[in-house]
Scaffold this active site. Structure first.
Site, PDB file in Angstrom:
ATOM      1  N   CYS A 411       0.820  -1.215   0.000  1.00  0.00           N
ATOM      2  CA  CYS A 411       0.000   0.000   0.000  1.00  0.00           C
ATOM      3  C   CYS A 411       0.850   1.259   0.000  1.00  0.00           C
ATOM      4  O   CYS A 411       0.356   2.347  -0.293  1.00  0.00           O
ATOM      5  CB  CYS A 411      -0.944   0.009   1.201  1.00  0.00           C
ATOM      6  SG  CYS A 411      -2.370  -1.089   0.966  1.00  0.00           S
ATOM      7  N   ASP A 444     -15.950   2.754   0.681  1.00  0.00           N
ATOM      8  CA  ASP A 444     -14.891   1.828   0.341  1.00  0.00           C
ATOM      9  C   ASP A 444     -15.153   1.054  -0.934  1.00  0.00           C
ATOM     10  O   ASP A 444     -14.237   0.441  -1.487  1.00  0.00           O
ATOM     11  CB  ASP A 444     -14.679   0.829   1.493  1.00  0.00           C
ATOM     12  CG  ASP A 444     -14.190   1.526   2.753  1.00  0.00           C
ATOM     13  OD1 ASP A 444     -13.373   2.455   2.611  1.00  0.00           O
ATOM     14  OD2 ASP A 444     -14.628   1.147   3.852  1.00  0.00           O
ATOM     15  N   ASP A 461      -9.788  -7.017 -17.841  1.00  0.00           N
ATOM     16  CA  ASP A 461      -8.595  -7.143 -18.668  1.00  0.00           C
ATOM     17  C   ASP A 461      -7.544  -6.157 -18.166  1.00  0.00           C
ATOM     18  O   ASP A 461      -7.886  -5.070 -17.671  1.00  0.00           O
ATOM     19  CB  ASP A 461      -8.896  -6.841 -20.142  1.00  0.00           C
ATOM     20  CG  ASP A 461      -9.415  -8.052 -20.890  1.00  0.00           C
ATOM     21  OD1 ASP A 461      -8.661  -9.036 -20.984  1.00  0.00           O
ATOM     22  OD2 ASP A 461     -10.569  -8.019 -21.347  1.00  0.00           O
ATOM     23  N   ASP A 484     -15.491  -8.008 -24.564  1.00  0.00           N
ATOM     24  CA  ASP A 484     -16.066  -9.223 -23.985  1.00  0.00           C
ATOM     25  C   ASP A 484     -17.569  -9.058 -23.754  1.00  0.00           C
ATOM     26  O   ASP A 484     -18.354  -9.988 -23.977  1.00  0.00           O
ATOM     27  CB  ASP A 484     -15.379  -9.556 -22.657  1.00  0.00           C
ATOM     28  CG  ASP A 484     -13.967 -10.064 -22.852  1.00  0.00           C
ATOM     29  OD1 ASP A 484     -13.691 -10.650 -23.915  1.00  0.00           O
ATOM     30  OD2 ASP A 484     -13.136  -9.868 -21.947  1.00  0.00           O
ATOM     31  N   HIS A 535      -8.309   1.573  -8.547  1.00  0.00           N
ATOM     32  CA  HIS A 535      -7.112   1.523  -7.706  1.00  0.00           C
ATOM     33  C   HIS A 535      -5.943   2.067  -8.501  1.00  0.00           C
ATOM     34  O   HIS A 535      -5.862   1.874  -9.719  1.00  0.00           O
ATOM     35  CB  HIS A 535      -6.830   0.081  -7.271  1.00  0.00           C
ATOM     36  CG  HIS A 535      -5.617  -0.055  -6.387  1.00  0.00           C
ATOM     37  ND1 HIS A 535      -5.634   0.295  -5.065  1.00  0.00           N
ATOM     38  CD2 HIS A 535      -4.355  -0.459  -6.659  1.00  0.00           C
ATOM     39  CE1 HIS A 535      -4.433   0.076  -4.534  1.00  0.00           C
ATOM     40  NE2 HIS A 535      -3.635  -0.381  -5.493  1.00  0.00           N
ATOM     41  N   ASP A 622     -15.151 -12.746 -29.244  1.00  0.00           N
ATOM     42  CA  ASP A 622     -14.172 -11.772 -29.710  1.00  0.00           C
ATOM     43  C   ASP A 622     -12.821 -12.448 -29.860  1.00  0.00           C
ATOM     44  O   ASP A 622     -12.513 -13.449 -29.200  1.00  0.00           O
ATOM     45  CB  ASP A 622     -14.096 -10.552 -28.783  1.00  0.00           C
ATOM     46  CG  ASP A 622     -13.638 -10.895 -27.376  1.00  0.00           C
ATOM     47  OD1 ASP A 622     -13.793 -12.059 -26.958  1.00  0.00           O
ATOM     48  OD2 ASP A 622     -13.138  -9.995 -26.686  1.00  0.00           O
TER      49      ASP A 622
END
Length: 773
Positions: A411, A444, A461, A484, A535, A622
């Site tokens: 982190c 969160d 992905d 997808d 993130h 795909d």
């Protein structure tokens, strides 16, 4: 071992003669704390000294171009293809058409010039302009292909300067080889050809023009250009089939949007240091500048060439706080003009040598110049050779600004919260009333309400940067993930982004993050999806991951199972991205092929899915990481029981036949494949397919391409043979120009046949070694 911290951003706009020297010089000896981005409106830059020779047929395609994509990769410089539309000097932003702006600490401009005299009525509509030079060769070639008369042609070149003279010789050589009656006329309003040259040189040029049958008409003031004829003020009309306008260089209209001081003709005013007179952070060079201390410097490539080393030195000096060097134009230089027949005429201090040896000298000089910027002859990248070294060659008392020793993991490697918040505030997100808790709340995790009667379709992905433009990486990663969902017939709804940014100064990290996120959000907004979280972390290179959730009515789920014997197999995009990027990493892929691959990746599959999903396609998938054969094999495996229970033959397995010659391939990919270039995942893709399927027939030279992993590739569909033509037509109408039938589904369980040509005999293995699907 310390990590070098990039803390200054240099943006180079334009790939002119000066900038290619800057790229090479700063790559080899530039400050390591400087990050560089080149912005160009094309992947290549023409060398003006060789263009007339190319028009005359003395050089092959590509020999007169600097490949900016490969040169920037060798130099460790980011490349952005786009047209600059203006500057925001208060924010230090370069504005680029159709994409977010780029931030700069230092800026250098080298965008060349445009042709003068285009305000004469009819010029723009009827003449081929000689500037920008990168368009000239293509326009002449297009005219040549469409010109029907093979017996006679009338060519007029306007402008009797060096460029016009060489073009007249080039046109005489080019068309005279196949059209016996080739008439070339060189026109100028002045009273002399090459007025800036000594008398001996002008006389030599006039004799050469006459000996080549080129008519020289001086003192002709053009009043208007009509289709097929030039109208002069004296009442004469000069007929033409091909008209070239070579009247010298004028200022680019785009310079008016830069907000920089200009001379009366619109050229950017600079000091002897090549800095703008009103902004020391902005430099300029080449045909676009007016040097206040040297107002008589011509707009010619030979001067831009001499400005390059001074520009590179001064840009580096701005980073290291060193004294700047003044540019002093040369008082004289050797001028060499080709005559299109393997000879040339020189000009040096009043002398005018002529002959084949002069051409050989010019050719040697020009080719030597081009080799300086060809990664194939430059050896290993100096950036790679310097990787991992500590910056001991720079002032040690400034280490705290650019090195941070060992970087934290876990982190501790998260991107700064302030940087994250500042960037997210600049994004405009698609509003979704069903997002109960998202980026605008400090919770969160995201909370999203699912509408009644719908199911969620989820995918993720992620990949390392294969292109050095963060904005394009964000767009491609998003389109790749969304593919997808489109293949399932789902509508993208929400997304999470996982982004790794290279460690640098806060300003540079924020710039990278802004560009990546802008690319992601732009594509999400286009498809009506909402970013709800994600993130961020720092690392050695950009990595972009996108997790997407789509919505679909349960009864309308499209799957890769359902292919039936006799179905036509339709592919919507060309293949070859994996091979091309592998070649690009080896500096073996021309820049234009990389730009073609990027254009394919940036084409969303949404419209194609709209044509194919919802019942048109019996099976749909795909084509991405496993390659065409890998995803075809998945479709066939998923279809093994689709006939059972339908009252048909209750066949528990199907196969496929591919027509190798019908499979669309991206430009450059086939040649790279023939050279043996392949993706690192190629062996795994082969093993995965061949362990379960017998692939028979003429797989070479398509072999590598059949297993080639695709990034943001197209869709593969199985449709009824009777519907195939209509479906292909609809796909082409939707913008998928490569869409075509590439084969059909067969009853040969466990076998994929590849025919090298349509209608070729099927290859039968003596002992098919296969594992039943």
């Amino acid at each position: 071992m310390r990590t070098v911290k990039k803390n200054r951003e240099l943006v180079l706009v334009g790939g002119g003669h000066a900038h290619v020297q800057v790229l090479k010089a700063l790559a080899m000896k530039g400050p390591r704390t400087l990050r560089i981005t080149l912005v160009s409106d094309g992947p290549t830059a023409f060398y003006s000294g060789m263009l007339p020779g190319a028009l005359a047929g003395l050089y092959k395609a590509g020999e007169t171009e600097v490949d900016l994509v490969q040169l920037t990769r060798w130099a460790g410089v980011r490349f952005v293809q786009g047209r600059v539309t203006g500057l925001d000097r208060s924010r230090r932003h370069v504005q680029i058409e159709g994409r977010p702006p780029l931030r700069y600490d230092l800026l250098s401009l080298d965008i060349g010039s445009v042709t003068r005299g285009t305000d004469i009525p009819g010029v723009r509509e009827n003449a081929i302009l000689t500037r920008p030079i990168g368009l000239l060769l293509d326009k002449v070639e297009t005219f040549e292909k469409n010109f029907a008369n093979q017996n006679a042609i009338r060519i007029v070149v306007v402008g009797a300067g060096a460029a016009g003279v060489e073009l007249a010789f080039a046109m005489r050589a080019r068309f005279g080889r196949r059209i016996a009656d080739t008439a070339v006329t060189l026109i100028d309003r002045g009273e002399q050809v090459l007025p800036d040259q000594p008398t001996a040189v002008r006389r030599a040029i006039e004799r050469a023009l006459a000996s080549h049958g080129i008519t020289l008409r001086l003192g002709a003031v053009i009043e208007r250009v009509k289709p097929g004829a030039i109208a002069c003020e004296d009442g004469d009309a000069v007929p033409y089939d091909l008209l070239l306008w070579a009247t010298g260089g004028g200022a680019q209209p785009a310079q008016n949007a830069f907000g920089l001081a200009q001379d009366p003709h619109g050229f950017i005013r600079v000091k002897k240091t090549l800095q703008s007179i009103d902004d020391e952070a902005i430099f300029a060079a080449g045909d676009m500048i007016h040097i206040d201390e040297h107002p008589a410097v011509p707009k010619a490539g030979v001067y831009a060439v001499r400005q390059g080393p001074v520009l590179a030195e001064n840009l580096a000096a701005m980073v290291t706080d060193s004294p700047l060097r003044a540019y002093e134009p040369q008082s004289g230089f050797l001028a060499l003009l080709m005559t299109g027949d393997g000879s040339a005429i020189g000009s040096y201090k009043g002398f005018a040598p002529r002959g084949r040896w002069v051409w050989k000298l010019k050719d040697w000089i020009d080719r030597r110049w081009m080799r300086k910027f060809d990664p194939a002859t430059l050896g290993p990248s100096p950036v790679m050779m310097r990787a991992g070294e500590t910056p001991a060659d720079e002032d040690s008392d400034r280490d705290s600004d650019r090195t941070d020793g060992m970087r934290c993991a876990g982190c501790g490697s998260k991107v700064s919260g302030l940087l994250l918040a500042d960037t997210l505030r600049t994004l405009t997100l698609h509003e979704n009333p069903r997002v109960l808790r998202g980026l605008d709340t400090p919770d969160d995790a995201a909370v999203v309400r699912i509408p009644e009667g719908f199911a969620t379709v989820q995918t993720v992905d992620s990949f390392r940067a294969f292109v050095d433009d963060p904005y394009l990486m964000g767009r491609i990663a998003t389109l790749h993930a969304a593919s997808d969902l489109f293949a399932m017939g789902a509508t993208p709804d929400t997304a999470l982004a996982n982004v790794t940014i290279p460690f640098a100064s806060n300003a540079l990290m924020q710039e990278d993050f802004r560009l990546v996120m802008t690319g992601i959000v732009e594509e999400l907004n286009r498809m009506g999806a909402t970013l709800v979280g994600g993130h961020t972390t720092e690392g050695s290179e950009i990595t972009v991951g996108v997790s997407m959730t789509g919505l679909i009515e349960e009864a309308r789920v499209a799957t890769k199972g359902g292919a039936r014997p006799g179905d036509a197999l339709i592919l919507t995009k060309s293949i070859g991205t994996g091979v091309l990027w592998a070649a690009d990493m080896r500096s073996e892929a021309p820049g234009r092929t990389i730009e073609g691959a990027l254009a394919s990746m940036l084409q969303s599959n949404e419209a194609a899915a709209g044509v194919l999903a919802g019942g048109t396609a019996h099976a749909l998938t795909d084509v991405t990481g496993f390659g065409l054969l890998g995803h075809l094999a998945e479709m066939l495996e998923a279809s093994r029981s689709t006939d059972a229970g339908r009252g048909t033959d209750a066949n528990d397995g199907v196969g496929a036949r591919l027509i190798g010659s019908a499979i669309p391939v991206l430009e450059g990919a086939r040649m790279a494949s023939l050279r043996g270039t392949k993706s690192t995942i190629d062996p795994a893709n082969r093993e995965r397919v061949l362990a379960r399927w017998s692939v028979v027939g003429g797989t070479e030279p398509l072999g590598t391409l059949l297993f080639d992993p695709q990034t943001a590739g197209g869709l593969l569909a199985a449709v009824s043979e009777s519907d195939a033509a209509r479906v292909v037509e609809q796909l082409k109408a939707a913008g998928y120009e490569s869409a075509c039938v590439v084969g059909n589904v067969t009853k040969r369980k466990g076998v994929i046949e590849v025919e090298s040509q349509k209608g070729a005999a099927r290859a039968q293995p003596a002992t098919p070694a296969r594992v039943p699907a």
